[in-house]
Design a protein around this motif. Structure first.
Motif, PDB file in Angstrom:
ATOM      1  N   SER A  79     -10.415   9.193  -5.685  1.00 51.80           N
ATOM      2  CA  SER A  79      -8.997   9.102  -6.068  1.00 51.80           C
ATOM      3  C   SER A  79      -8.484   7.679  -6.209  1.00 51.80           C
ATOM      4  O   SER A  79      -7.292   7.473  -6.421  1.00 51.80           O
ATOM      5  N   GLY A  80      -9.360   6.694  -6.108  1.00 51.22           N
ATOM      6  CA  GLY A  80      -8.884   5.310  -6.184  1.00 51.22           C
ATOM      7  C   GLY A  80      -7.959   5.022  -5.021  1.00 51.22           C
ATOM      8  O   GLY A  80      -8.288   5.304  -3.877  1.00 51.22           O
ATOM      9  N   TRP A  81      -6.792   4.492  -5.309  1.00 50.70           N
ATOM     10  CA  TRP A  81      -5.808   4.229  -4.249  1.00 50.70           C
ATOM     11  C   TRP A  81      -4.972   5.458  -3.942  1.00 50.70           C
ATOM     12  O   TRP A  81      -4.204   5.454  -2.998  1.00 50.70           O
ATOM     13  N   GLY A  82      -5.047   6.482  -4.748  1.00 49.76           N
ATOM     14  CA  GLY A  82      -4.249   7.681  -4.551  1.00 49.76           C
ATOM     15  C   GLY A  82      -3.286   7.878  -5.701  1.00 49.76           C
ATOM     16  O   GLY A  82      -3.413   7.268  -6.757  1.00 49.76           O
ATOM     17  N   SER A  83      -2.303   8.718  -5.485  1.00 49.74           N
ATOM     18  CA  SER A  83      -1.321   8.963  -6.540  1.00 49.74           C
ATOM     19  C   SER A  83      -0.177   7.955  -6.414  1.00 49.74           C
ATOM     20  O   SER A  83       0.160   7.523  -5.320  1.00 49.74           O
ATOM     21  N   PRO A  84       0.407   7.573  -7.544  1.00 51.22           N
ATOM     22  CA  PRO A  84       1.438   6.534  -7.512  1.00 51.22           C
ATOM     23  C   PRO A  84       2.774   7.021  -6.965  1.00 51.22           C
ATOM     24  O   PRO A  84       3.155   8.174  -7.160  1.00 51.22           O
TER      25      PRO A  84
ATOM     26  N   PRO B 139       0.813  -1.219   0.000  1.00 48.07           N
ATOM     27  CA  PRO B 139       0.000   0.000   0.000  1.00 48.07           C
ATOM     28  C   PRO B 139       0.846   1.268   0.000  1.00 48.07           C
ATOM     29  O   PRO B 139       0.377   2.333  -0.405  1.00 48.07           O
ATOM     30  N   ASP B 140       2.115   1.156   0.404  1.00 49.84           N
ATOM     31  CA  ASP B 140       3.016   2.303   0.374  1.00 49.84           C
ATOM     32  C   ASP B 140       3.373   2.718  -1.052  1.00 49.84           C
ATOM     33  O   ASP B 140       3.982   3.767  -1.258  1.00 49.84           O
TER      34      ASP B 140
ATOM     35  N   PHE C  35       6.136   6.229  -7.930  1.00 50.34           N
ATOM     36  CA  PHE C  35       6.774   5.527  -9.037  1.00 50.34           C
ATOM     37  C   PHE C  35       8.041   4.790  -8.633  1.00 50.34           C
ATOM     38  O   PHE C  35       8.383   3.772  -9.215  1.00 50.34           O
ATOM     39  N   GLY C  36       8.736   5.270  -7.602  1.00 48.98           N
ATOM     40  CA  GLY C  36       9.913   4.545  -7.113  1.00 48.98           C
ATOM     41  C   GLY C  36       9.534   3.169  -6.592  1.00 48.98           C
ATOM     42  O   GLY C  36      10.203   2.172  -6.883  1.00 48.98           O
ATOM     43  N   ALA C  37       8.435   3.102  -5.841  1.00 46.33           N
ATOM     44  CA  ALA C  37       7.955   1.815  -5.329  1.00 46.33           C
ATOM     45  C   ALA C  37       7.467   0.930  -6.473  1.00 46.33           C
ATOM     46  O   ALA C  37       7.719  -0.272  -6.496  1.00 46.33           O
ATOM     47  N   TRP C  38       6.777   1.524  -7.435  1.00 46.55           N
ATOM     48  CA  TRP C  38       6.301   0.746  -8.590  1.00 46.55           C
ATOM     49  C   TRP C  38       7.476   0.126  -9.327  1.00 46.55           C
ATOM     50  O   TRP C  38       7.444  -1.046  -9.699  1.00 46.55           O
ATOM     51  N   LEU C  39       8.505   0.921  -9.559  1.00 41.37           N
ATOM     52  CA  LEU C  39       9.672   0.431 -10.285  1.00 41.37           C
ATOM     53  C   LEU C  39      10.355  -0.697  -9.516  1.00 41.37           C
ATOM     54  O   LEU C  39      10.714  -1.727 -10.097  1.00 41.37           O
ATOM     55  N   ARG C  40      10.513  -0.522  -8.213  1.00 37.42           N
ATOM     56  CA  ARG C  40      11.141  -1.558  -7.384  1.00 37.42           C
ATOM     57  C   ARG C  40      10.400  -2.882  -7.513  1.00 37.42           C
ATOM     58  O   ARG C  40      10.999  -3.934  -7.704  1.00 37.42           O
ATOM     59  N   VAL C  41       9.070  -2.837  -7.456  1.00 40.67           N
ATOM     60  CA  VAL C  41       8.272  -4.051  -7.548  1.00 40.67           C
ATOM     61  C   VAL C  41       8.258  -4.598  -8.975  1.00 40.67           C
ATOM     62  O   VAL C  41       8.359  -5.801  -9.183  1.00 40.67           O
ATOM     63  N   ALA C  42       8.171  -3.716  -9.967  1.00 43.26           N
ATOM     64  CA  ALA C  42       8.155  -4.175 -11.365  1.00 43.26           C
ATOM     65  C   ALA C  42       9.446  -4.896 -11.722  1.00 43.26           C
ATOM     66  O   ALA C  42       9.431  -5.869 -12.484  1.00 43.26           O
TER      67      ALA C  42
END
Length: 81
Positions: free
Chosen positions: A55-60, A20-21, A62-69
């Motif tokens: 707002s859905g889950w909120g704003s992304p 969720p972070d 992107f650092g966390a998204w990249l780490r997980v991707a």
């Protein structure tokens, strides 16, 4: 050198559940329709903690998204809906 992500909905649901972070929760504001400061539609959605229609889950984050991707073992695929 990575394969395409493809259809992202299952990945996004898994990401939100496991990390969720990865989203900055939007807790203030709304999506009320106004014209010249006057409410033009009685229906609207307010932001609140957690997922909401405004707002859905909120704003992304992107650092966390990249780490997980780049480390797909950090999440498991969401169940099909």
């Amino acid at each position: 050198g990575q394969p395409p992500l493809g259809f992202l909905n299952p990945w996004l649901y898994s990401l939100a559940a496991a990390h969720p972070d990865a989203f900055h929760d939007v807790t203030r504001g709304d999506i009320a329709c106004t014209v010249h400061g006057e409410l033009c539609c009685p229906s609207s959605f307010r932001a609140s903690p957690g997922w909401d229609a405004a707002s859905g889950w909120g704003s992304p984050d992107f650092g966390a998204w990249l780490r997980v991707a780049l480390n797909p073992d950090l999440i498991t695929p969401a169940a099909s809906v």
